[in-house]
Write a protein that holds these residues in place. Structure first.
Motif, short mmCIF file in Angstrom:
data_model
loop_
_atom_site.label_atom_id
_atom_site.label_comp_id
_atom_site.label_asym_id
_atom_site.label_seq_id
_atom_site.Cartn_x
_atom_site.Cartn_y
_atom_site.Cartn_z
N LEU A 144 0.81 -1.22 0.00
CA LEU A 144 0.00 0.00 0.00
C LEU A 144 0.84 1.27 0.00
O LEU A 144 0.37 2.32 -0.43
CB LEU A 144 -0.93 0.01 1.21
CG LEU A 144 -1.72 -1.28 1.46
CD1 LEU A 144 -2.66 -1.10 2.63
CD2 LEU A 144 -2.46 -1.72 0.21
N GLU A 145 2.05 1.17 0.50
CA GLU A 145 2.93 2.33 0.55
C GLU A 145 4.36 1.84 0.61
O GLU A 145 4.66 0.81 1.22
CB GLU A 145 2.62 3.19 1.78
CG GLU A 145 3.42 4.48 1.88
CD GLU A 145 2.99 5.32 3.08
OE1 GLU A 145 1.89 5.90 3.03
OE2 GLU A 145 3.76 5.37 4.06
N VAL A 146 5.27 2.55 -0.06
CA VAL A 146 6.68 2.18 0.00
C VAL A 146 7.52 3.45 0.00
O VAL A 146 7.28 4.38 -0.79
CB VAL A 146 7.06 1.26 -1.19
CG1 VAL A 146 6.86 1.94 -2.53
CG2 VAL A 146 8.48 0.74 -1.03
N ASP A 147 8.45 3.53 0.93
CA ASP A 147 9.33 4.69 1.09
C ASP A 147 8.54 6.00 1.10
O ASP A 147 8.92 6.99 0.47
CB ASP A 147 10.39 4.71 -0.02
CG ASP A 147 11.44 3.64 0.19
OD1 ASP A 147 11.64 3.22 1.35
OD2 ASP A 147 12.07 3.20 -0.79
N GLY A 148 7.41 5.99 1.81
CA GLY A 148 6.59 7.19 1.96
C GLY A 148 5.68 7.51 0.80
O GLY A 148 4.91 8.47 0.86
N GLN A 149 5.74 6.72 -0.27
CA GLN A 149 4.90 6.96 -1.44
C GLN A 149 3.69 6.04 -1.42
O GLN A 149 3.83 4.82 -1.47
CB GLN A 149 5.69 6.73 -2.73
CG GLN A 149 4.86 6.97 -3.99
CD GLN A 149 5.66 6.77 -5.26
OE1 GLN A 149 6.87 6.54 -5.21
NE2 GLN A 149 5.00 6.86 -6.40
N ALA A 150 2.50 6.63 -1.34
CA ALA A 150 1.27 5.83 -1.34
C ALA A 150 1.05 5.21 -2.70
O ALA A 150 1.25 5.85 -3.74
CB ALA A 150 0.09 6.71 -0.96
#
Length: 224
Positions: A144-150
């Protein structure tokens, strides 16, 4: 009082549409266990149940393996805590044939129970025939999210591809199985592994935290 993270992240629920009406589906065996949201920030791991309450009992080893398995600085996962994935950690044997582990297959086979219909967060579970001595494991089915990117507005199939590159599998951390139609050739194998239901999810579907999405549906696996 709920924290911001607990309020933001809830699993998306399945809708009431028939599976045959799901456009261009991704098909998954539906794992029997507890639906959870996993948050990872650096080395801090949180596992939340469907009500957003943190789970802590009996998961220390899973949490430790998540720290090593997630390759990003931060991530949010949708998945399941289950004993169904670990009848024997590593290679699964079925009907005399040795099958590759989940990490060795294009479509892996491993964890589950799902939010049904409009029950949020209610879940109906049946693990009565799963060996309680099996180790508990996490099976991640969505990113759902990775490294703060939704990634909520990214199509499901693309999120699946991001998930494959964001997690390195471990004994107690797996990526969930999925295939594209036709699914018939997989049904006998999934039945033999104890699966009772399938999840049909539109390949282009977005993720709506805490809401019902009619682009997702559940169907029973035929007995014959």
């Amino acid at each position: 009082m709920e924290t911001g993270t607990q309020m933001k992240w809830r699993p998306q629920a399945f809708g009431h549409r028939s599976a045959r009406h799901i456009t261009d589906p991704v098909i998954e065996p539906l794992w029997r266990g507890d639906r959870v949201i996993v948050t990872v920030t650096n080395t801090v791991v949180g596992i939340l149940d469907t009500e957003g309450v943190a789970i802590s009992a009996g998961i220390a080893e899973i949490v430790e393996q998540i720290r090593g398995a997630v390759l990003a600085d931060s991530a949010v996962l949708d998945g399941y805590l289950t004993r169904q994935a670990t009848p024997a950690v590593g290679t699964v044997r079925m009907m005399g044939a040795q099958l590759p582990t989940a990490g060795q297959m294009t479509s892996q086979m491993l964890v589950g129970r799902a939010l049904r219909g409009r029950k949020l967060p209610g879940i109906e579970s049946n693990e009565s025939d799963i060996d309680r001595s099996n180790p508990l494991a996490l099976v991640a089915v969505d990113l759902l999210e990775v490294d703060g990117q939704a990634l909520l507005d990214i199509p499901l199939l693309e999120r699946k591809r991001h998930l494959e590159s964001a997690i390195h599998e471990a004994d107690l951390v797996r990526r969930g199985a999925y295939v594209r139609p036709p699914v018939d050739t997989w049904l006998s194998s999934w039945r033999a592994l104890g699966f009772q239901e399938l999840a049909y999810k539109a390949a282009n579907s977005r993720y709506l935290p805490g809401a019902v999405n009619d682009a997702w549906a559940i169907v029973r696996i035929p007995t014959t």
